[in-house]
Design a protein around this motif. Structure first.
Motif, mmCIF file in Angstrom:
data_model
loop_
_atom_site.group_PDB
_atom_site.id
_atom_site.type_symbol
_atom_site.label_atom_id
_atom_site.label_comp_id
_atom_site.label_asym_id
_atom_site.label_seq_id
_atom_site.Cartn_x
_atom_site.Cartn_y
_atom_site.Cartn_z
ATOM 1 N N MET A 171 8.226 5.890 27.751
ATOM 2 C CA MET A 171 8.531 7.293 28.044
ATOM 3 C C MET A 171 8.322 8.162 26.810
ATOM 4 N N ARG A 172 8.696 7.661 25.643
ATOM 5 C CA ARG A 172 8.472 8.435 24.415
ATOM 6 C C ARG A 172 6.988 8.609 24.147
ATOM 7 N N ASP A 184 11.338 -2.643 26.052
ATOM 8 C CA ASP A 184 12.107 -1.444 26.390
ATOM 9 C C ASP A 184 11.192 -0.361 26.971
ATOM 10 N N CYS A 185 11.449 0.032 28.220
ATOM 11 C CA CYS A 185 10.604 1.043 28.865
ATOM 12 C C CYS A 185 10.789 2.423 28.257
ATOM 13 N N ASN A 186 11.862 2.625 27.483
ATOM 14 C CA ASN A 186 12.068 3.934 26.858
ATOM 15 C C ASN A 186 10.957 4.264 25.867
ATOM 16 N N ILE A 190 11.574 -0.086 35.073
ATOM 17 C CA ILE A 190 12.890 0.202 34.511
ATOM 18 C C ILE A 190 13.634 -1.075 34.156
#
Length: 295
Positions: free
Chosen positions: A235-236, A230-232, A224
């Motif tokens: 997740m995507r 970017d860890c997002n 995180i």
């Protein structure tokens, strides 16, 4: 052990760490293969994400390979400037050649050709994930300097550590230091050909948009608090894989920052570089790979 450097297309080198196949007198063992792509922002090769990873998976029974794909700068000779030949997706084509090379030498090196895995970190994970999502994409296959069937360049599965799966959004970059922003501009130059890419150019490199039902099984771990990638996006990527019914496993750590590699003593510069919880990714990934069915 067979340790050699195999030249591939456009100056790329595949380093081998191949064990003696003879486990006892006249008893030979075929092993799975792991091709490792170190990170380094497409500008250098991160040392801790190359040989230390190979040695770790070697101990776990894999014949290992480190791919020195084409990068944008020279760590040893920074005065030489930017390498204009380091234009994505050349690096993915080099990984495809590495996979084919390992399979073509499977009998000689006692490798299980049905179990050829790839592992990448940061930008190296972008290389792996490009092949893992686009191994059957004619737009890539037609650019290979050799003839190959899609199945020959398909990895059996991939391990992605704090992966760069898309270019960071402007909102994320605003939090970066001046040095990080300069580095981001060079990364953009490698990946898109310009330091200030358009939205369409960013989308072309966004692997979260490339996931299909054909995406290979994936083990992914991220943190995180990663200030670099970017860890997002991770997740995507996993959400897209779940939506397509793909085999995947995802570990999102609450702490780990970026570039930890093994997060263990083998490659740690100091005690601060070790993290027992983070180091568990190795055992978790190994368990995941063991359960991957053969094609």
């Amino acid at each position: 052990m067979l340790c050699k450097e195999i030249p591939l297309q456009q100056g790329c080198v595949l380093q081998t760490y191949i064990m003696d196949p003879q486990t006892s007198f006249h008893v030979y063992k075929k092993r799975p293969a792991m091709i490792i792509c170190p990170g380094g922002a497409y500008l250098i090769h991160a040392t801790k994400e190359g040989e230390p990873i190979a040695l770790t998976f070697l101990e776990k029974g894999y014949n290992c390979f480190v791919l020195r794909y084409t990068v944008g700068t020279d760590r040893e000779h920074p005065e030489t400037g930017f390498n204009e030949t380091a234009r994505y997706p050349l690096q993915a084509l080099q990984l495809m050649e590495a996979i084919l090379t390992v399979r073509r030498h499977a009998e000689e090196w006692y490798i299980d050709a049905d179990r050829v895995f790839v592992a990448g970190f940061s930008a190296g994970a972008h290389v792996c994930a490009t092949v893992g999502t686009r191994w059957n994409d004619p737009a890539l296959l037609d650019r290979l300097p050799f003839a190959a069937e899609p199945a020959q360049v398909r990895p059996t599965a991939m391990v992605l550590g704090y992966p760069m799966l898309s270019l960071n959004p402007p909102s994320f970059q605003q939090q970066a230091s001046e040095l990080q922003r300069q580095q981001t501009a060079l990364v953009n130059r490698v990946v898109t050909g310009t330091e200030t890419p358009t939205a369409a150019q960013c989308d072309a490199a966004d692997l979260t948009l490339r996931v299909t039902a054909d995406t290979v099984p994936t083990f992914l771990w991220h943190s995180i608090d990663d200030p670099v990638v970017d860890c997002n996006a991770s997740m995507r990527f996993i959400q897209a894989m779940l939506g397509c019914g793909c085999n995947c496993e995802f570990h999102l750590y609450n702490h780990g920052e970026h570039g930890k590699g093994l997060a263990g003593p083998l490659s740690a510069q100091s005690a601060a570089d070790t993290d027992e919880a983070l180091h568990l990714w190795v055992a978790l990934a190994e368990q995941f790979l063991r359960k991957i069915p053969c094609p």
